[in-house]
Design a protein around this motif. Structure first.
Motif, PDB file in Angstrom:
ATOM      1  N   ILE A  82      -5.666  -3.048  -2.526  1.00 40.15           N
ATOM      2  CA  ILE A  82      -5.061  -3.198  -1.090  1.00 40.15           C
ATOM      3  C   ILE A  82      -6.556  -4.049  -0.104  1.00 40.15           C
ATOM      4  O   ILE A  82      -6.109  -4.843   0.456  1.00 40.15           O
ATOM      5  CB  ILE A  82      -4.941  -1.756  -0.266  1.00 40.15           C
ATOM      6  CG1 ILE A  82      -3.667  -1.311  -0.985  1.00 40.15           C
ATOM      7  CG2 ILE A  82      -4.488  -2.185   1.079  1.00 40.15           C
ATOM      8  CD1 ILE A  82      -2.484  -2.222  -1.231  1.00 40.15           C
TER       9      ILE A  82
ATOM     10  N   SER B  45      -0.633  -4.732   9.221  1.00 43.02           N
ATOM     11  CA  SER B  45       0.266  -3.916   8.661  1.00 43.02           C
ATOM     12  C   SER B  45       1.275  -3.331   9.609  1.00 43.02           C
ATOM     13  O   SER B  45       0.877  -2.866  10.673  1.00 43.02           O
ATOM     14  CB  SER B  45      -0.330  -2.840   7.763  1.00 43.02           C
ATOM     15  OG  SER B  45       0.511  -1.723   7.450  1.00 43.02           O
TER      16      SER B  45
ATOM     17  N   VAL C  40      -4.579   4.581   2.159  1.00 42.12           N
ATOM     18  CA  VAL C  40      -4.642   4.436   0.824  1.00 42.12           C
ATOM     19  C   VAL C  40      -5.437   5.694   0.142  1.00 42.12           C
ATOM     20  O   VAL C  40      -5.018   6.118  -1.070  1.00 42.12           O
ATOM     21  CB  VAL C  40      -5.637   3.076   0.615  1.00 42.12           C
ATOM     22  CG1 VAL C  40      -6.132   3.048  -0.778  1.00 42.12           C
ATOM     23  CG2 VAL C  40      -4.901   2.071   1.178  1.00 42.12           C
TER      24      VAL C  40
ATOM     25  N   LYS D 219      -5.249  -6.490   2.746  1.00 37.56           N
ATOM     26  CA  LYS D 219      -4.452  -7.566   2.166  1.00 37.56           C
ATOM     27  C   LYS D 219      -3.378  -7.976   3.247  1.00 37.56           C
ATOM     28  O   LYS D 219      -2.742  -7.079   3.841  1.00 37.56           O
ATOM     29  CB  LYS D 219      -3.490  -7.003   0.959  1.00 37.56           C
ATOM     30  CG  LYS D 219      -2.961  -7.954   0.071  1.00 37.56           C
ATOM     31  CD  LYS D 219      -2.220  -7.375  -1.162  1.00 37.56           C
ATOM     32  CE  LYS D 219      -1.635  -8.619  -2.006  1.00 37.56           C
ATOM     33  NZ  LYS D 219      -0.284  -8.195  -1.923  1.00 37.56           N
TER      34      LYS D 219
ATOM     35  N   TRP E 213      -6.532   2.222  -5.928  1.00 32.83           N
ATOM     36  CA  TRP E 213      -5.718   1.624  -4.491  1.00 32.83           C
ATOM     37  C   TRP E 213      -6.541   0.878  -3.760  1.00 32.83           C
ATOM     38  O   TRP E 213      -6.310  -0.250  -2.982  1.00 32.83           O
ATOM     39  CB  TRP E 213      -4.689   2.412  -3.816  1.00 32.83           C
ATOM     40  CG  TRP E 213      -3.581   3.109  -4.543  1.00 32.83           C
ATOM     41  CD1 TRP E 213      -3.384   4.086  -5.517  1.00 32.83           C
ATOM     42  CD2 TRP E 213      -2.392   2.022  -4.710  1.00 32.83           C
ATOM     43  NE1 TRP E 213      -1.876   3.833  -6.023  1.00 32.83           N
ATOM     44  CE2 TRP E 213      -1.606   2.707  -5.635  1.00 32.83           C
ATOM     45  CE3 TRP E 213      -2.107   0.732  -4.294  1.00 32.83           C
ATOM     46  CZ2 TRP E 213      -0.271   2.181  -6.073  1.00 32.83           C
ATOM     47  CZ3 TRP E 213      -0.828   0.268  -4.658  1.00 32.83           C
ATOM     48  CH2 TRP E 213      -0.095   1.077  -5.568  1.00 32.83           C
TER      49      TRP E 213
ATOM     50  N   PRO F 178       1.429   1.739  -1.186  1.00 38.50           N
ATOM     51  CA  PRO F 178       0.917   0.961  -0.098  1.00 38.50           C
ATOM     52  C   PRO F 178       0.977  -0.510  -0.130  1.00 38.50           C
ATOM     53  O   PRO F 178       0.751  -1.206   0.781  1.00 38.50           O
ATOM     54  CB  PRO F 178      -0.765   1.090  -0.510  1.00 38.50           C
ATOM     55  CG  PRO F 178      -0.737   2.496  -1.285  1.00 38.50           C
ATOM     56  CD  PRO F 178       0.472   2.501  -2.029  1.00 38.50           C
ATOM     57  N   TYR F 179       1.252  -0.987  -1.339  1.00 37.03           N
ATOM     58  CA  TYR F 179       1.605  -2.399  -1.263  1.00 37.03           C
ATOM     59  C   TYR F 179       2.842  -2.709  -0.493  1.00 37.03           C
ATOM     60  O   TYR F 179       2.883  -3.902   0.444  1.00 37.03           O
ATOM     61  CB  TYR F 179       2.196  -2.825  -2.652  1.00 37.03           C
ATOM     62  CG  TYR F 179       1.257  -3.243  -3.902  1.00 37.03           C
ATOM     63  CD1 TYR F 179       0.243  -4.203  -3.090  1.00 37.03           C
ATOM     64  CD2 TYR F 179       1.155  -2.832  -5.157  1.00 37.03           C
ATOM     65  CE1 TYR F 179      -0.812  -4.644  -4.056  1.00 37.03           C
ATOM     66  CE2 TYR F 179       0.247  -3.307  -5.662  1.00 37.03           C
ATOM     67  CZ  TYR F 179      -0.763  -4.238  -5.478  1.00 37.03           C
ATOM     68  OH  TYR F 179      -1.738  -4.462  -6.393  1.00 37.03           O
TER      69      TYR F 179
END
Lengths: 522, 1022
Positions: free
Chosen positions: B313, B386, B399, B349, B309, B430-431
């Motif tokens: 990410i 986020s 993550v 991201k 992950w 997490p996406y």
């Protein structure tokens, strides 16, 4: 250009900056009140009293449904929620969190009631209303202190408004604190109304609440005669209208809040401002069913103890026992309290995995204190649960009376009658206990009745400690039968010399410079 | 007739540029006679304007004009010696030997003696300073990918420790500490930008002309009540006389994390490790053999993933910085306009921040005696990150909680959960935390100020400066409604996040305004040629207010409509405001005898609204002295020392950095209750006030020596300092039994903070090779004194101990045998077995070791503030190529680490690879880590102990830059004055024993990694 123009400009600028003003430092909070201008009117008094009620949330929301996970009645899988380690006997003075919720919330409420009681005298207002409000505050202070002595034993007894000088106040012997609790309750009972409140006063402490709490304080201290008398004074309290609510399940539904069985509860609402998350904690962890977490689940250990619907004890040989499902034909309270394999959860069959294990951790879910039922039910969000948390109810008065009277006098007719009322409402038919029980047999019956009637209401942990059965009940393994934990034995530990009381939070010991001493064993 | 002055440089004008224009003015007006004329140039042949040309031993002075020309009438062309001096250049004496027209070349000062240093409410020549002051010039910052001005100070000055704990775009300001930590609360310095109290984040680093750090009482006392932690003065660039000059610089680059957790990413390995931990705990396996074998055999990567992950990410992120400056002016008026645009993506991201900045300033001399200037600085910054948990700062944690079995997407493109029974009820993808929802911040900062100076009679100057700092911030956080789906069955699993269950939006808005006005009156006079006096008195007033507003609503129909109007249920609002004011009077007196013996005194009196009327005013004096030994006759005939100065200072400073209304008793609203479902407002006391709080005071002593050797090729500056704080403002820890109230702020304790610092610099030109090496080191230790009541916790505040010393049981190793376990002390709860951590039993309830490990065994095991901080820089240039390296580090510091990153399966999270094969087993008895147990197991291994305390010392190559300046012969052909291309690496190498993430972040406690940044760029002037 001549420089003098600039002198003028400069002087003007400095004057504009307000340098001549003396009140430049006169700044105070714009969203807070000054105590100096408060405590003048009846609306001040009312707002101050509301502040005292507000801490009920602290000692209830994260506490009430969780208390049963400290007993074989229920299981909590998540250590971070602050209770598991207590059941495992691993609690230390640093936690888990559950231990501090009650301490902090109660002392917050005590501080506020002390401020209220110190200032109410100066408020000019209607004398009757002032007396009632004083009674409410004393009831609340008694309630907060009762929570403290019940879980921690000796605690610092503080009756004056918060002051830095209290930082090194040592613990006061529990007897002395209890004496103060009883005095506050007597004072409260003498001024509070027996009649139920109406409108936006519903939820305030009544005379019945003060007397019921008094009965509980006395009962927990083994003062049987006095406890029976206090309970009886509630049963005979004219104008109160106390009665058992006809439906056991309905008693715990928002639609029936403030019914005449409820003597005192914590009033939650639905907007999130003063709500709970009980539907989330208790709700089944499975998105198709609820947004719940399965934080608190009843155990098979507990579910197995329900009697049959005719009041007889379950055994495979019992004629009522259903060989296809041993949970059929039980005390109707079972299916009003519990979701189990074979019933619907919100319109869907209670989940069972491919190996036949139900649910998540224990194989059962609580229905009581959630809005969820066998039929489809709209889901309730996190922090949006609003069923009131009942602290004192009439069934408890009846069973407290029965217990105290049985201990003080023996299983007389009034004992039988009190228990009959509870079982009749539950739908057990016939509701009467067998005649001719000895005092000891009756004691066992009452213990059993309390366990069933009050499961999920947080009373059993206190009951087993005062009954001295905790050494057995809290000191054994409990089998988990849910699909995630199939066959796991959850080992509980209880040392009567230690775990009868919670540890005092280390924060208090450190910050009182050791004036507050730890409970033995921690 | 010539304007004559003996010691022009004794005149302390407010700014270098004003000095320049003033001097141009005098030259053009009065230069009439000529006897000797000449031209002054620098080593590149460029004319130097404003050079003071004097005649040795006489009171004659001239100044060069814009073409570097001067003329001066002198007595004897054969014997007189001209003395030429100019800021930033070596003083030079030239014997005329009969010439009456000469060309003089001035070499740039390799030391910094001639440098004019910005000090409080004025400037001083470095040679005349009696306080401890560090300066950082713009060239240290140039072309480095510095995104916040605070990062510029890292490693560049002795006594200044800069700790950047987060690399999040838009939130990557570093903490600055001057000479360690001398207090228990806010220990950050006062930041002043162009004369106004401000912040490091309010200025584009590219616009900074100089940064001055005032470290001791002598230099900082003029800022009185808020100067105890030191003062950082930032001066922005201003225009210079001349035709419009355009400076354009642009850089592009890529950023990546300095380090990321190394997690087990193979699902089968994860499951086996988890089962192993359970087996070690005597519990049955959680992941059944059938699950594991199904997984092993599974082929579809969507259903049987082995997801790393962190690589999904976190990834390389782009950065682009552009700055355009236009400056110029006439003799009377100069201007500068600077525009900046920074576009920076985050390594998480979809994280991004953009900053737009504009700086406009103007200076104008409107008459002989009057000049004025204005300054406007605007910054607009946006930040996207986020929505999950309100920021991207915790994405490392999130993550870590995503297990390798968690899928990315299902075959139908929905967010995947996992079909494997998992430990956590909550499966989060997490996406969905970075691709959905919204978390946008917008900040605007405006600093506007103006000043004017009037000089009615020579030497007497009146300055009035006024300005305002306005800031506002907007935040929008939309929590979307997202479900994850079982990648095998397609069934809906759970909602991402704990709630709120329906979509919700929080919009917030805040603004603040600070108005400042100060005025100073100064007088400079030289009496009887040897006595120079400068006196300054001043008045300062500052008022600050802020308002905030927040609104919230739920009930959105989709994840895509994210305005308040699109919500339908449960609207909520909140808002408040606050204010404070400070009023001050101050004065300064400088006296110099023969430019050899220097004395300075400062006084400031401050009144603050933070304290009750009878505790309001504080009085802050300082005294300092300097002895320029180099000017003594006994040092005349030697060529080792080119500078030698001794200085010492004593002073008292203040600190008022506490909440605003701590002395006022209050009742809070909002303790509500609902009677019969009707919400009723309640009032309650929620905090204890303390009417007696007053200034925290700091008494600082400093002794320093400044040395220059070999024409200042080598310079050394060393200081010893000792600071004693008293009455430190701190929240008092009180037991909850006092109504569970927020504790009061009290003047709790003292702290002694002492140490020494050293900085050296060596520069030399060998042929065409120029190089410069600098090194600085600071050693500082603090000790708590006179604490009212010890503050006990994992970090303690206790007499005689370092601030926030780590206080916990001490781990002494790992138990090897049952026999060893049996005879050793151990905690009473949980079973201890071989492979568990062994702790030291030092005490018990009765003060004696009792065979039980518990809170009685806690002891001091470390400290979170480094003893050593150091920096080094190296720069070299050969023909057009230049190289610079900057290094920075700290030593003797610990960091307590825990949580997801360090404990296996922390609350059901993942496990880092350092646990694999590195845990104690009966056959691996020398392993560094104890036996593998879940964090949530009934074990004492994860109790707070020194086992998890780590050495956080590190040395970091902060920056490497290589540049090439294209020869002028080529650039002139394309009508450019200057072209330089460069590549830059920030944080490329770190040397540390620290296990885990970035040690710099660990000290600061954040979780967003710092970044390695590689950029390339070009600077063009035309």
């Amino acid at each position: 250009m001549k420089p003098y123009k600039y002198y003028i400009v400069g002087v003007l600028l400095i004057m504009m900056s307000g340098s001549c003003k003396k009140d430049v430092f006169n700044l105070s909070p714009t969203d807070k009140l000054s105590p100096a201008s408060f405590w003048k009117t009846s609306s001040d008094a009312s707002a101050g009293l509301t502040g005292c009620y507000s801490n009920l949330w602290d000692i209830t929301e994260e506490v009430l449904p969780y208390m049963d996970v400290l007993t074989p009645n229920a299981y909590s899988n998540y250590p971070w929620e602050g209770w598991q380690a207590i059941a495992w006997g691993n609690a230390t003075s640093n936690g888990p969190g559950g231990i501090t919720y009650i301490w902090q919330g109660a002392y917050s409420g005590i501080g506020r009631t002390n401020v209220f009681l110190a200032n109410i005298g100066n408020v000019s207002m209607d004398a009757t209303l002032k007396a009632r409000m004083t009674g409410e505050a004393k009831f609340l202070r008694a309630l907060y202190y009762f929570n403290l002595i019940n879980y921690y034993g000796d605690v610092p007894l503080i009756l004056t408004p918060p002051d830095i000088s209290q930082a090194k106040q040592p613990r006061t012997p529990v007897a002395q604190v209890r004496q103060q609790i009883l005095k506050d309750l007597d004072d409260a009972a003498s001024v509070l109304p027996a009649q139920p409140y109406t409108g936006s006063d519903i939820g305030r402490a009544t005379k019945g609440a003060a007397l019921t709490l008094k009965a509980k304080v006395l009962l927990y201290n083994g003062q049987w005669t006095d406890a029976a008398a206090a309970a009886q004074s509630v049963m005979t309290l004219s104008g109160s209208g106390y009665a058992l609510f006809p439906s056991y399940r309905g008693l715990f539904l928002p639609a029936n809040e403030n019914n005449n069985e409820v003597i005192f509860d914590v009033q939650f609402e639905s907007t999130g401002k003063y709500s709970s998350s009980w539907d989330t904690y208790l709700g089944l962890y499975n998105a198709s069913y609820t947004p719940g977490w399965s934080s608190i689940e009843p155990t098979q250990d507990f579910v197995d103890t329900y009697d049959m619907k005719d009041g007889s004890t379950y055994s495979a040989a019992n004629p009522l026992a259903d060989p296809t499902d041993k949970y059929n034909n039980r005390d109707p309270r079972l299916d009003q309290t519990i979701f189990r394999k074979g019933v619907n959860y919100n319109g869907l069959p209670y989940p069972v995995d491919s190996k036949g294990f139900a649910g998540i951790y224990t194989g059962f879910s609580f229905k009581k204190y959630t809005v969820y039922d066998n039929a489809p039910t709209p889901m309730v969000s996190y922090q949006k649960s609003y069923i009131n948390g009942i602290l004192l109810r009439y069934a408890d008065v009846l069973l407290m009376y029965a217990e105290a009277q049985n201990e003080a006098v023996g299983p007389d007719a009034s004992v039988y009658d009190a228990i009959r009322q509870v079982r009749q409402r539950a739908g057990i038919n016939p509701p009467n206990l067998p005649a001719g029980l000895s005092q000891s047999q009756m004691r066992d019956r009452i213990m059993h009745e309390r366990r069933i009637e009050f499961v999920g209401e947080g009373l059993y942990f206190s009951d087993v400690r005062r009954w001295k059965t905790a050494n057995v009940e809290l000191n054994r393994a409990v089998q988990l039968n849910g699909s995630y934990k199939a066959g796991v034995m959850d080992v509980r530990k209880y040392d009567p010399n230690k775990n009868n009381l919670f540890p005092i939070p280390q924060h208090e010991i450190d910050n009182s410079q050791n004036a507050i001493k730890q409970n033995p064993g921690y | 007739m010539l304007k004559t002055k003996k010691e022009t440089y004794m005149i302390k004008l407010r700014q270098t540029l004003i000095l320049l224009c003033f001097l141009f003015y005098t030259v053009t007006l009065y230069a009439q006679t000529q006897a000797v004329t000449g031209t002054v140039t620098d080593n590149t042949g460029a004319a130097l304007a404003g050079v003071t040309v004097g005649v040795k031993g006489k009171k004659l002075v001239a100044v060069t004009d814009a073409n570097g020309r001067f003329s001066i009438t002198i007595g004897n062309v054969a014997t007189d010696v001209l003395v030429l001096s100019y800021v930033g250049f070596q003083k030079r004496e030239v014997s005329l030997n009969g010439q009456n027209n000469i060309t003089v070349l001035l070499q740039p000062a390799t030391g910094n003696l001639g440098e004019v240093v910005v000090v409080g409410y004025g400037t001083q020549k470095r040679a005349d300073l009696t306080g401890a002051v560090s300066t950082i010039k713009a060239d240290v910052l140039n072309d480095r990918p510095i995104t916040d001005a605070s990062q510029a100070l890292s490693g560049t000055a002795s006594g200044v420790w800069v700790n950047q704990s987060s690399g999040q775009p838009g939130s990557d300001g570093a903490n600055i500490l001057i000479r360690g930590v001398g207090t228990l609360g806010n220990s950050y310095p006062l930041v002043i930008v162009d004369g106004l109290i401000s912040s490091m984040g309010s200025v584009n680093p590219s616009d900074i002309a100089s940064i001055t750090v005032l470290k001791d009482a002598a230099s900082a006392a003029i800022y009185g009540s808020r100067a105890a932690n030191g003062v950082v003065l930032i001066q922005t660039k201003r225009g210079k006389k001349g035709a419009p000059q355009f400076d354009f610089t642009t850089s592009f680059g890529s950023q990546k994390a300095t380090d990321l957790p190394h997690q087990v990413t193979n699902s089968v390995q994860y499951m086996n490790l988890y089962n192993q931990a359970l087996a070690n705990q005597g519990q049955p396996a959680f992941f059944t053999p059938s699950t594991i074998s199904k997984y092993q055999d599974g082929k579809d990567p969507l259903i049987y993933p082995n997801n790393d992950w962190f690589s999904l990410i976190f990834g390389p992120a782009y950065i682009n910085d552009n700055n355009l400056k236009i400056s110029g002016g006439t003799d009377a008026t100069q201007y500068m306009v600077s525009l900046g645009y920074l576009d920076q993506n985050g390594i998480v991201k979809n994280d991004n921040s953009k900053r737009y900045s504009a700086l406009v300033n103007l200076n104008s001399r409107i008459s002989k005696a009057v000049d004025f200037g204005i300054n406007m600085n605007l910054i607009h910054q946006t930040q996207n990150q986020s929505w999950y948990n309100g920021s991207s700062n915790g994405m490392i944690t999130e993550v870590m909680r995503a297990l390798p079995m968690y899928g990315t997407y299902t075959s139908t493109g929905q967010y995947a959960g996992t079909w494997v029974n998992v430990i956590n009820a909550q499966i989060n993808n997490p996406y969905s935390m970075v691709d959905e929802g919204l978390n946008r911040g917008i900040g605007n900062l405006m600093q506007g100020s103006g000043f004017f100076n009037v000089e009615p009679i020579k030497g007497l100057k009146w300055n009035v400066t006024g300005g305002l700092n306005y800031g506002d911030g907007q935040g929008e956080v939309f929590d979307p409604l997202i479900y994850v789906f079982n990648p095998l069955t397609g069934a809906q699993q759970n909602q991402v996040g704990n709630g709120p269950p329906s979509r919700s939006l929080t919009d917030s808005y805040s603004n603040n305004l600070r108005t400042t006005l100060y005025s100073t009156l100064s007088y400079t006079k030289t009496i009887a040629t040897d006595h120079s006096i400068t006196a300054l008195i001043g008045y300062n007033q500052e008022q600050y207010s802020q308002r905030s507003f927040q609104s919230y609503t739920e009930g959105f129909q989709t994840n895509s409509l994210t305005e308040l109007n699109a919500g339908s249920t449960n609207p909520q609002v909140a808002g408040t405001s606050s204010a404070y004011a400070i009023r001050s009077y101050f004065g300064r007196l400088n006296y110099a005898f023969k430019d050899k013996y220097l004395l300075e005194a400062n006084l400031r009196s401050d009144g603050s609204s933070r304290f009750a009327a009878n505790k309001r005013w504080g009085f802050f004096p300082s005294f300092s002295a300097g002895w320029r030994v180099i000017e003594e006759s006994f040092l005349k005939d030697q060529n080792i020392f080119s500078n030698l100065k001794l200085r010492a200072s004593w002073g008292r400073l203040g600190n008022d950095q506490i909440g605003l209304y701590g002395y006022i008793p209050t009742l809070s609203l909002g303790s509500l209750y609902d009677f019969n479902s009707q919400i009723t407002g309640g009032v309650a006391q929620t905090a204890l006030s303390n009417p007696n709080i007053t200034w925290e005071t700091s008494t600082k002593k400093d002794a320093g020596v400044e040395m220059g050797f070999f024409q200042n090729k080598l310079s050394v500056e060393a200081d010893y300092f000792d600071e004693q704080r008293s009455g430190i403002l701190q929240t008092l820890n009180i037991p909850w039994i006092i109504g569970n109230l927020t504790p009061p702020t009290v003047n709790l304790a003292g702290v002694n903070n002492r140490g020494w610092e050293l900085s050296t610099n060596y520069s030399q030109n060998i042929g065409k090779l120029k190089f410069n090496v600098g090194f600085n080191v600071t050693h500082v230790r603090n000790k708590v004194t006179n604490v009212l009541t010890p503050q006990i916790g994992t970090n303690v505040i206790e007499d005689g101990q370092p601030i926030n010393a780590f206080y916990m049981v001490k781990a002494t190793g790992i138990f090897q045998t049952q026999q060893e376990v049996d005879k050793s002390a151990k905690p009473a709860t949980n079973t201890t077995a071989p492979g568990d951590i062994k702790y030291q039993d030092i005490s018990g309830p009765n003060g004696k070791p009792d065979g039980v490990i518990d809170d009685n065994d806690r002891q001091i095991v470390g400290k979170p503030i480094p003893t050593w901080t150091y920096g080094a820089n190296l720069s070299a240039a050969y023909q057009g190529v230049d190289v610079s390296v900057l290094l920075q580090g700290v030593a003797d510091v610990q960091s307590y680490v825990g949580g997801n990153l360090y404990f296996p399966f922390f609350n059901g999270a993942g496990i880092t690879t350092n646990w694999v094969g590195n845990t104690w087993t009966p056959t691996n008895t020398t392993a560094a880590l104890p036996r593998l147990l879940q964090y949530n197991a009934a074990t004492n291994n994860y109790m707070t102990s020194s086992f998890w305390l780590q050495n956080a010392s590190y040395t970091r190559i902060k920056n490497i830059q290589v540049g090439y300046t294209i020869p002028q012969s080529i650039t002139e052909k394309i009508k450019l004055k200057y072209v330089r291309i460069y590549v830059n690496a920030q944080n490329p190498f770190t040397f540390t024993k620290f296990q885990g993430l970035d040690p710099e972040s660990a000290v600061g406690g954040s979780q967003y990694p710092n970044m390695k940044v590689f950029t390339g760029g070009i600077t063009v002037r035309f």
